[in-house]
Design an enzyme around this catalytic site. Sequence first.
Site, PDB file in Angstrom:
ATOM      1  N   ASP A 184       0.887  -1.162   0.000  1.00  0.00           N
ATOM      2  CA  ASP A 184       0.000   0.000   0.000  1.00  0.00           C
ATOM      3  C   ASP A 184       0.926   1.214   0.000  1.00  0.00           C
ATOM      4  OD1 ASP A 184      -1.515   2.222   0.723  1.00  0.00           O
ATOM      5  OD2 ASP A 184      -2.864   1.085   2.020  1.00  0.00           O
ATOM      6  N   LYS A 209      -5.727  10.373  -1.581  1.00  0.00           N
ATOM      7  CA  LYS A 209      -4.712  11.137  -0.850  1.00  0.00           C
ATOM      8  C   LYS A 209      -3.816  11.923  -1.832  1.00  0.00           C
ATOM      9  CE  LYS A 209      -6.782   8.898   2.402  1.00  0.00           C
ATOM     10  NZ  LYS A 209      -6.355   7.606   2.902  1.00  0.00           N
TER      11      LYS A 209
END
Length: 393
Positions: A184, A209
């Site tokens: 991730d 993000k």
Amino acid sequence: MEEKQVRFETEVIHSGYSPDKHQDSLVPPLYQSSTFTFSSAEQGERRFAGTEAGYVYSRLGNPTVTILESRIAALEKGEAGLAFSSGMAAVSAVLLALTKTGDHILVSKGIYGCTFGLLQLLRTKYKINHDFSEMKSKEELEKQILPNTACIYIETPINPTMKLIDLELVVQAAKQKGIPVVVDNTFCSPYLQTPLTHGCDIVIHSATKYICGHGDVIAGLVVGGKEFIADVSKTTQKDIGGTISPFDAWLLLRGVKTLAVRMDRHSENAAKLFEYLQGHPKISAVYYPGDHQHPDYAIMRRQMKQAGGLISFCIEGTRETAQDFMNRLKLIKLAVSLGDAETLIQHPATMTHAVVPKQEREKMGISDTLLRLSVGLEAWEDIRDDLDQALSE
Ligand SMILES: *Cc1c(COP(=O)(O)O)cnc(C)c1O
């Protein structure tokens, strides 16, 4: 024409898109359509059979989404990409594709809260077990990789303590046993770290993000080998259905163009604020991978381009001191999420990690006075001044 190999700063703007295939539109068009028409019944048959390329229905693919998928694959140096409606849709599609009942997943200690929740669900409902590992040595990893381990799942830097995992060390242990390594990469974005170039197999992003960067989209991305991506696309994406909307893909194509410029500024601002926080008498600890004294500094230098835009720190006092400090902030916004233009602060013990029992939390290094700062793109002096006024009362 073969696409010429260009640099990252150019790829974020051009990869995966040719205006001449889209009416010469400079910017990728938004194909806001749920379905696609066939010129004949036979063509429809061929498209369903997969013998003729072309779009059918937007859950199965959409031209705006395809551009985004090609671009993220180029940025992560992978063969193929796939876009999802959220980071968690991406995480769950990957884990469900890689595992079956009776399997085991080895996971880095300290992961995103909802990924933690998903692992619990996989265990209780489907008997897919997991263990957490510090992943600090080859010996430790060799002991923890079980005969039924289906994949290794990593976050680095780890949220919110900013510890790092040495990707090449994990890859060495995993390769001996032929186990895929999933990373991730949300906290770094491909500008700071490209796990596939270190031998990892699959990269996941919460594109919400840094890749979006503007706080206006929830989305996820996956990059990996062609075969794996085609498999996920036809199974745990198509049939579970966490597909991205064309409009969100379009916003991401816009946001990602400035990724390199933004990441440079996030990192520069964070480095300056680290020095400020480090020197403040009311701050008892600062966790930041760019700190020369950071235990994983050597790993940072090896696998990250820069230290990134996230800093965690502890304030002297109690949970109330931390909350009072947050309430005095004016410019810095109180919010979870990260990677936006705005500087954001959150209190892990009562927010992102509130579900983790206090004892477990403390073992993970998350005390009641720990705060996580996602450094934004404002003038760093203004962010410092806001921290300073809130600390000086
Ligand atoms: C936010 C986040 C996720 C989940 O992504 P969503 O887009 O919110 O679904 C997963 N991993 C990390 C590290 C994150 O920060």
